[in-house]
Design an enzyme around this catalytic site. Structure first.
Site, PDB file in Angstrom:
ATOM      1  N   LYS A 178       6.481 -46.796  58.693  1.00 42.83           N
ATOM      2  CA  LYS A 178       7.771 -47.464  58.430  1.00 42.83           C
ATOM      3  C   LYS A 178       7.952 -48.519  59.513  1.00 42.83           C
ATOM      4  CE  LYS A 178      11.794 -47.720  59.198  1.00 42.83           C
ATOM      5  NZ  LYS A 178      12.423 -48.980  59.687  1.00 42.83           N
ATOM      6  N   GLY A 236      15.503 -41.008  68.328  1.00 43.26           N
ATOM      7  CA  GLY A 236      14.570 -39.922  68.640  1.00 43.26           C
ATOM      8  C   GLY A 236      15.197 -38.561  68.381  1.00 43.26           C
ATOM      9  N   GLU A 253       8.134 -41.199  71.653  1.00 38.72           N
ATOM     10  CA  GLU A 253       7.922 -42.182  72.725  1.00 38.72           C
ATOM     11  C   GLU A 253       9.204 -42.989  72.816  1.00 38.72           C
ATOM     12  OE1 GLU A 253       5.496 -42.442  74.746  1.00 38.72           O
ATOM     13  OE2 GLU A 253       3.733 -41.573  73.799  1.00 38.72           O
ATOM     14  N   CYS A 287       9.462 -50.812  76.848  1.00 36.43           N
ATOM     15  CA  CYS A 287       9.938 -49.467  77.213  1.00 36.43           C
ATOM     16  C   CYS A 287       9.602 -49.142  78.660  1.00 36.43           C
ATOM     17  CB  CYS A 287       9.354 -48.429  76.278  1.00 36.43           C
ATOM     18  SG  CYS A 287       7.579 -48.574  76.144  1.00 36.43           S
ATOM     19  N   GLU A 387      19.187 -48.072  80.017  1.00 33.91           N
ATOM     20  CA  GLU A 387      18.191 -49.071  79.643  1.00 33.91           C
ATOM     21  C   GLU A 387      18.902 -50.321  79.117  1.00 33.91           C
ATOM     22  OE1 GLU A 387      15.804 -48.119  76.119  1.00 33.91           O
ATOM     23  OE2 GLU A 387      14.018 -48.693  77.246  1.00 33.91           O
TER      24      GLU A 387
END
Ligand code: NAD
Length: 484
Positions: A178, A236, A253, A287, A387
Site C-alpha cells: 500500500k 503504528g 519502523e 526517520c 519529531e
C-alpha cells in the site's frame, strides 16, 4: 529539466494495471503546490483482489518450489531494472516528493541496492539440525509466511517499498504493497520491475489507497500473514492493533528524535558534513534525522556559529533544478507538513528557544521551509521531545558525560544516536548506554543496507535491513523424525 509525466497512474493488481474502486487522488508537486498527476485509489474490493492474487501465488507453491538462487536472481534483476530506468524514475520522484534531483537519484540507487543485497541473501536462509540422541533426526526449515502486507510512508516512497519487498520476495513471500497517498507514482516502476524480472502475476501487487480505507482493510484482511509498517507512531498503534486482532506478526519502523553527542575533542570540520546530511537531507523528513545536537559547553558557541552559517549557505528551491550534489535543499512534502514544522519552531520560540537560523516558510509558491537551527533548547521543551520531521535542528549544551547520555536517552523514541569524539573508549562506553537501535560513531548514517536498522522504545520493534530482516519474512518449522 521539467519533463512531461503521465497524467494518470493505475494500481497494479494480479499482474494487471487497474483503476481504483475509490476513484482517484490528485498528487501535487511540492515545489509548485500545483497538481502533478492523478493516481488510482484502491477500495476494499481492490485490496481483496490483491490479497486473493497473492494468496493464490503463495498457495501454488511457485515461489517456494523455486531453488532460492533462481528467486534471488529475479530479485536482483528488479534492482537492475531500477538502475536501467534511473533517468526516468528520478525526475518523477523529485516532482512528486519535492526532493532535489540528486537526492532522488540516490534514492533510486538505494532502492536498487536492496534488491541486490536481498537477492544475494536468498540462498543463505538455512535451517539447522538439532541432536536428539539415537533414533531421531531433527531439523528446522524456514518457510515464508505467505502473503506479506506492506504499508509505505511518503518520505522515501521508492526506497521504503524496496526495503521490504526485496527481503519478502527473496524469502519466497507474495506481496501486497500500500503506497503513500502523497507520492505514490514511482512505485509503478517496482511493479514493472517485478514483471520484467519474471515474477508471476499476483506475486507483487502495488496499490495506492487512503490509509484509513485501503491501508486499514489490508491490515485487517484475513488473507494476509504478516505486516511491515513504516510510518508514524499513531498509525503504528492502529496497525499493531489490527495485527493483534488478525493474529499476524508485524514489524513497526516508526519515528525518531535522534541525537548526536558532540564531545569537546570532536572534529567539527568533519561534523559539519554530518549535520548537513543528518538534518537537511530530504529537508529533514528522515526517520533517523539528526534532529538534536547535544554539544559540550566548551564547543557550543563555535558549533552554533558553524551550523548557522551552514544553514544559511543552503540554496532552497525546486528539486528539479538541483541536479547536482551540493549545498541545496528541496521542498517539504506538503503544505500541512511544512506549516506544522514552522509552527513547532514558533512554539519553541515561545517556550524560550531562540531561532539562530531560518525558522520560516519561504515567500514563494511551493512548500519550502528555511534550514533551521534552534538554540537555548532544554530537554523538557516540545521541540526537544517531539519529531518535527522537517529541517529543524535543536542544539543543547552539556557539561558532563552522564548528562549528555541522559539527554540523548530522554525521549520516548530510540531509533539512532551518534557520538562524535576522538576518544574511542568514551565512544564505546556511550554506545553501550545509548538507548537506540543504531549508534553511529564519528559519522552519521555510517552503515548501509547490510547493517540492521530498527527502533528501541516508541521507534518501533523488529529490524529491517541486514540479515536480521530476513527473519521477519520466514517462520520456523521443526521436523522431528523417529528413525528407529
Ligand atoms: P503515516 O503513519 O501517516 O502513514 C504511513 C502509511 O500508513 C501511509 O501509507 C498511510 O496511508 C498508511 N496508513 C495511515 N493510517 C492507516 C491505517 N489506519 N491502517 C493502515 N495504514 C494506514 O506516516 P507518514 O507521515 O507517511 O511518514 C512519516 C513517519 O514515518 C514519520 O514519523 C517517520 O519518522 C516515519 N518513518 C520511519 C521510518 C523507519 O524506518 N523507522 C522510515 C521512514 C519514515
Amino acid at each position: 529539466m521539467t519533463g512531461q509525466i503521465d497524467a494518470y497512474w493505475r494500481n497494479y493488481i494480479d499482474g494487471k494495471w487497474a483503476d481504483g474502486g475509490a476513484g482517484r487522488i490528485t498528487v501535487d508537486d511540492p515545489a509548485t503546490g500545483e497538481p502533478l498527476a492523478e493516481q488510482a485509489l484502491a477500495d476494499e474490493a481492490d485490496v481483496d483482489r490483491a490479497v486473493a492474487a497473492a494468496r493464490r501465488v503463495h498457495e501454488s507453491g511457485v515461489l517456494t518450489a523455486m531453488r532460492p538462487v533462481e528467486r534471488g536472481r529475479m530479485v536482483q534483476a528488479m534492482g537492475r531494472f531500477l538502475l536501467d530506468h534511473l533517468d526516468e524514475i528520478a525526475p518523477v520522484l523529485t516532482r512528486e516528493a519535492g526532493k532535489p534531483l540528486w537526492e532522488a537519484r540516490i534514492e533510486v540507487e538505494g532502492a536498487a541496492r536492496y534488491f541486490e543485497y536481498y537477492g544475494n541473501q536468498a540462498e543463505t536462509v538455512e535451517g539447522r539440525s538439532i541432536p536428539l540422541g539415537a533414533g531421531y533426526l531433527d531439523f528446522t526449515l524456514h518457510e515464508p509466511y505467505g502473503v506479506s502486507a506492506q504499508i509505505i510512508p511518503w518520505n522515501y516512497p521508492l526506497e521504503m517499498t524496496a526495503r521490504s519487498l526485496s527481503a519478502a520476495l527473496a524469502t519466497g513471500n507474495a506481496c501486497v504493497v500500500k503506497t503513500p497517498e502523497l507520492d505514490p507514482l514511482t512505485n509503478a516502476w517496482l511493479a514493472r520491475a517485478a514483471e520484467w524480472a519474471g515474477f508471476p502475476p499476483g506475486a507483487v501487487n502495488i496499490l495506492c489507497g487512503l490509509g484509513s480505507q485501503a491501508g486499514a482493510a489490508l491490515c485487517a484482511h484475513p488473507g494476509i500473514d504478516q505486516i511491515v509498517f513504516t510510518g508514524s507512531v499513531p498509525t503504528g498503534i492502529a496497525i499493531a492493533t489490527a495485527a493483534a486482532r488478525n493474529i499476524v506478526p508485524c514489524i513497526l519502523e516508526l519515528g525518531g528524535k535522534s541525537a548526536a553527542i558532540v564531545h569537546d575533542d570532536a572534529d567539527l570540520d568533519a561534523f559539519m558534513n554530518d549535520v548537513r546530511w543528518g538534518i537537511w537531507f530530504n529537508a529533514g523528513q528522515v526517520c533517523s534525522a539528526m534532529s538534536r545536537v547535544i554539544v559540550h559547553e566548551k564547543r557550543h558557541d563555535e558549533l552554533i556559529d558553524r551550523v548557522t552559517a551552514l544553514a544559511a549557505s543552503l540554496s532552497v528551491g525546486p528539486g528539479i533544478e538541483r541536479g547536482e550534489f551540493g549545498a541545496n535543499m528541496g521542498a517539504m512534502i506538503s503544505e500541512r507538513q511544512r506549516d506544522r514544522a514552522v509552527s513547532m519552531v514558533s512554539g519553541a520560540e515561545r517556550e524560550g528557544a531562540p531561532t539562530a537560523a531560518g525558522g520560516r516558510k519561504l515567500n514563494r509558491p511551493g512548500w519550502f521551509m528555511e534550514p533551521t537551527v534552534m538554540t537555548g533548547v532544554t530537554p523538557d521543551m516540545t521541540i526537544a521531545r517531539e519529531e518535527v520531521f522537517g529541517p529543524v535542528l535543536s542544539v543543547m549544551p552539556f557539561s558532563g558525560h552522564d548528562e549528555a547520555i541522559a539527554i540523548a536517552n530522554g525521549t520516548d523514541y530510540g531509533l539512532v544516536a551518534g557520538v562524535f569524539t576522538r576518544d574511542l573508549d568514551r565512544a564505546t562506553r556511550a554506545a553501550s548506554r545509548l538507548r537506540a537501535g543504531q549508534v553511529f560513531v564519528n559519522e552519521w548514517y555510517a552503515g548501509g543496507v547490510e547493517t540492521p536498522f530498527g527502533g528501541y522504545g516508541k521507534s518501533g520493534y523488529g529490524r529491517e535491513k541486514g540479515r536480521e530482516a530476513l527473519w521477519n519474512y520466514v517462520q520456523t518449522k521443526n521436523v522431528a523424525i523417529k528413525t528407529a
